[in-house]
Design a protein around this motif. Structure first.
Motif, PDB file in Angstrom:
ATOM      1  N   ASP A  26      45.375  23.690  45.631  1.00  8.87           N
ATOM      2  CA  ASP A  26      44.853  23.644  46.998  1.00  8.87           C
ATOM      3  C   ASP A  26      45.276  22.354  47.707  1.00  8.87           C
ATOM      4  OD1 ASP A  26      43.652  26.098  46.721  1.00  8.87           O
ATOM      5  OD2 ASP A  26      41.712  25.273  46.107  1.00  8.87           O
ATOM      6  N   LEU A 221      43.786  31.242  40.314  1.00  9.22           N
ATOM      7  CA  LEU A 221      44.516  32.409  40.832  1.00  9.22           C
ATOM      8  C   LEU A 221      43.635  33.652  40.843  1.00  9.22           C
ATOM      9  CD1 LEU A 221      47.969  31.848  39.072  1.00  9.22           C
ATOM     10  CD2 LEU A 221      47.248  31.092  41.341  1.00  9.22           C
ATOM     11  N   ALA A 222      42.450  33.513  41.441  1.00  7.51           N
ATOM     12  CA  ALA A 222      41.518  34.645  41.488  1.00  7.51           C
ATOM     13  C   ALA A 222      42.039  35.786  42.355  1.00  7.51           C
ATOM     14  CB  ALA A 222      40.157  34.169  42.022  1.00  7.51           C
ATOM     15  N   ASP A 223      42.902  35.487  43.327  1.00  3.89           N
ATOM     16  CA  ASP A 223      43.417  36.536  44.213  1.00  3.89           C
ATOM     17  C   ASP A 223      44.416  37.450  43.533  1.00  3.89           C
ATOM     18  OD1 ASP A 223      41.885  35.688  46.299  1.00  3.89           O
ATOM     19  OD2 ASP A 223      43.466  34.528  47.290  1.00  3.89           O
ATOM     20  N   ASN A 224      44.814  37.145  42.319  1.00  3.81           N
ATOM     21  CA  ASN A 224      45.771  38.006  41.624  1.00  3.81           C
ATOM     22  C   ASN A 224      45.218  39.402  41.354  1.00  3.81           C
ATOM     23  OD1 ASN A 224      47.601  35.953  41.636  1.00  3.81           O
ATOM     24  ND2 ASN A 224      47.852  35.825  39.419  1.00  3.81           N
ATOM     25  N   ARG A 226      43.260  41.061  43.574  1.00  8.22           N
ATOM     26  CA  ARG A 226      42.854  41.677  44.839  1.00  8.22           C
ATOM     27  C   ARG A 226      43.495  43.050  44.996  1.00  8.22           C
ATOM     28  NH1 ARG A 226      45.460  38.307  49.718  1.00  8.22           N
ATOM     29  NH2 ARG A 226      44.222  39.874  50.819  1.00  8.22           N
ATOM     30  N   ALA A 400      51.246  35.685  41.512  1.00  4.92           N
ATOM     31  CA  ALA A 400      50.725  34.916  42.645  1.00  4.92           C
ATOM     32  C   ALA A 400      51.796  34.707  43.703  1.00  4.92           C
ATOM     33  CB  ALA A 400      50.197  33.564  42.155  1.00  4.92           C
ATOM     34  N   LEU A 403      52.335  37.987  45.632  1.00  3.81           N
ATOM     35  CA  LEU A 403      51.267  38.196  46.612  1.00  3.81           C
ATOM     36  C   LEU A 403      51.423  37.265  47.807  1.00  3.81           C
ATOM     37  CD1 LEU A 403      48.277  38.608  44.139  1.00  3.81           C
ATOM     38  CD2 LEU A 403      49.189  40.365  45.658  1.00  3.81           C
ATOM     39  N   GLU A 407      51.867  38.393  51.725  1.00  4.73           N
ATOM     40  CA  GLU A 407      51.111  37.867  52.858  1.00  4.73           C
ATOM     41  C   GLU A 407      52.040  37.310  53.932  1.00  4.73           C
ATOM     42  OE1 GLU A 407      48.174  35.075  51.727  1.00  4.73           O
ATOM     43  OE2 GLU A 407      46.791  36.578  50.922  1.00  4.73           O
ATOM     44  N   SER A 413      48.114  37.726  56.746  1.00  5.56           N
ATOM     45  CA  SER A 413      46.898  38.470  56.386  1.00  5.56           C
ATOM     46  C   SER A 413      47.264  39.916  56.094  1.00  5.56           C
ATOM     47  CB  SER A 413      45.857  38.411  57.507  1.00  5.56           C
ATOM     48  OG  SER A 413      46.358  39.018  58.687  1.00  5.56           O
ATOM     49  N   LYS A 422      33.893  44.199  49.141  1.00  8.06           N
ATOM     50  CA  LYS A 422      33.967  43.043  50.026  1.00  8.06           C
ATOM     51  C   LYS A 422      33.414  41.821  49.327  1.00  8.06           C
ATOM     52  CE  LYS A 422      33.611  45.740  54.288  1.00  8.06           C
ATOM     53  NZ  LYS A 422      32.875  45.945  55.544  1.00  8.06           N
TER      54      LYS A 422
END
Length: 422
Positions: A26, A221-224, A226, A400, A403, A407, A413, A422
């Motif tokens: 980050d 990498l929690a969005d992996n 999604r 990652a 993704l 984006e 987005s 959600k």
């Protein structure tokens, strides 16, 4: 304070210092807004477009200037007399019949195109920073595994030298073990150099040249995980939101506005003018103060307008062709990116996970045999376990990045996925 308390306090301080020096993903991504050369180039292009817009709007501005001449003239009586003139002129364009309005519209569309290109640069910078960050982590893991392999190979070669001296192994076997050790050592040393180069590239990517990060935190990498929309529903979204598409669409609109502005050069001009003058020689035809309307009607301009129209038409045609080509490339890139994500999730992850499961079992067996003083090679099992973990990290980092590219294609987005939590 007791010595144990002092030691605990010192340990906490050292731990906090190490944590403060550790770079996180980050923190690295926050440098997207830093004045990196790539960003500064895009911002300069945007500033130029805004300056062009101000220049186009200034065509309707009020102007005030001093107009004068110093001269002398001979009168009918034969004498030379001064005939100096000084005037203050105020002029305001009233109507130019499309010149200014279309020029301003073209400049507005150019500004929109530059803003979209700046957004695209930010997306590319984000992907580049992530890739450089992951390269450092992978290089560190590879170095650790290589060091383990080198240590094992060296012990095997060193033991073989002793056995060769007593005639237990042949010289070709000894040479083979030494060659394996040298190969592994060469690979380890090359990767150690890569550790330095990857850190330097990361430092440059986050705009901190000369400040190489020493330690990096492994991202979650929690969005992996999604959920993602299907290709058919995502493609229209990408065509509508992609910054490069928006930039080219704005360039096409700007070309249309410039065409209208150039064609308006055939139209009349109407200005309001107020003049206050002073003269060294009085005359009945000279006014101290005057006001009026000044018009200009073009009658013949040669090929000036036609050549500029042809140029703008060619520019528009090129932008339209580039836009159509880009849409074809985006459709292919989007499909390839979604397929890569699907393959990594459905095949890459399970394969890497099963490899780790097997290597963990093999490592435990090697430890048990080592404790029982059975013939085994614990170091090799530990190195192979590290390689299995490296493989899993490679899958997650690649996922990652895929993704992030997805984006970027979507303008930053993704559309909501029906039925997703959600």
């Amino acid at each position: 304070m007791k010595r144990g308390a002092w030691a605990a306090l010192l340990a906490c301080a050292l731990s906090a210092a190490a944590s403060a020096e550790r770079l996180t993903l980050d923190e690295a991504l926050a440098s997207v807004a830093a004045p990196h050369p790539d960003r500064r180039v895009a911002e300069s292009a945007l500033a130029l477009s805004r300056a062009d817009r101000e220049q186009a709007a200034s065509r309707q501005d009020f102007s005030l200037f001093l107009d004068g001449s110093l001269r002398t003239g001979r009168r009918p009586d034969g004498d030379w007399k001064p005939d100096n003139i000084g005037r203050i002129v105020a002029r305001k364009p009233l109507f130019d019949f499309g010149r200014s309005s279309q020029a301003i519209a073209a400049a507005d569309r150019d500004v929109a195109a530059r803003q979209a290109e700046l957004l695209n640069v930010e997306s590319l910078r984000r992907i580049d920073i992530m890739a450089r960050y992951f390269d450092v982590l992978l290089a560190d893991m590879q170095s650790a595994a290589d060091s383990e392999f080198v240590a094992v190979a060296y012990v095997s070669w060193d033991n073989a030298r002793d056995r060769f001296e007593v005639g237990q192994i042949s010289q070709p076997d000894l040479l083979r073990l030494e060659a394996e050790y040298q190969d592994l050592r060469e690979r380890r040393n090359a990767n150690q150099q890569r550790m330095r180069s990857t850190r330097q590239k990361l430092a440059h990517a986050i705009n901190r040249p000369g400040k190489l990060p020493s330690e990096l935190a492994d991202p979650a990498l929690a969005d992996n995980a999604r959920p993602l929309p299907e290709y058919e529903s995502l493609l229209p979204w990408v065509m509508e939101k992609n910054p490069r598409v928006l930039a080219l669409q704005a360039q096409v609109a700007a070309a249309d506005a410039r065409l209208a502005a150039v064609r308006a050069e055939r139209n009349p001009l109407l200005d309001a003018e107020v003049v206050g003058g002073g003269y060294s020689r009085e005359s009945s035809t000279r006014d101290g103060l005057s006001a009026g309307l000044v018009f200009n009607i073009p009658l013949y301009q040669g090929a000036r307008v036609d050549s500029r129209v042809a140029r703008e038409l060619a520019q528009k045609e090129r932008s339209v062709a580039e836009l159509e080509k880009l849409k074809l490339e985006l459709a292919d890139t989007l499909l390839a990116t979604l397929q890569e994500i699907e393959w990594l999730r459905d095949s890459g992850r399970p394969a890497a996970g099963k490899q780790i499961e097997y290597r963990d079992w093999a490592l435990e067996r090697s430890r048990a045999e080592y404790e029982l003083e059975m013939k085994t090679n614990l170091g090799t099992s530990m190195a192979e376990t590290q390689m299995a973990q490296l493989r899993r990290k490679q899958v997650e980092y690649r996922l990652a990045l895929a993704l992030a590219r997805l984006e970027a294609l979507s303008g930053g987005s993704l559309p909501p996925v029906e039925g997703a939590r959600k």
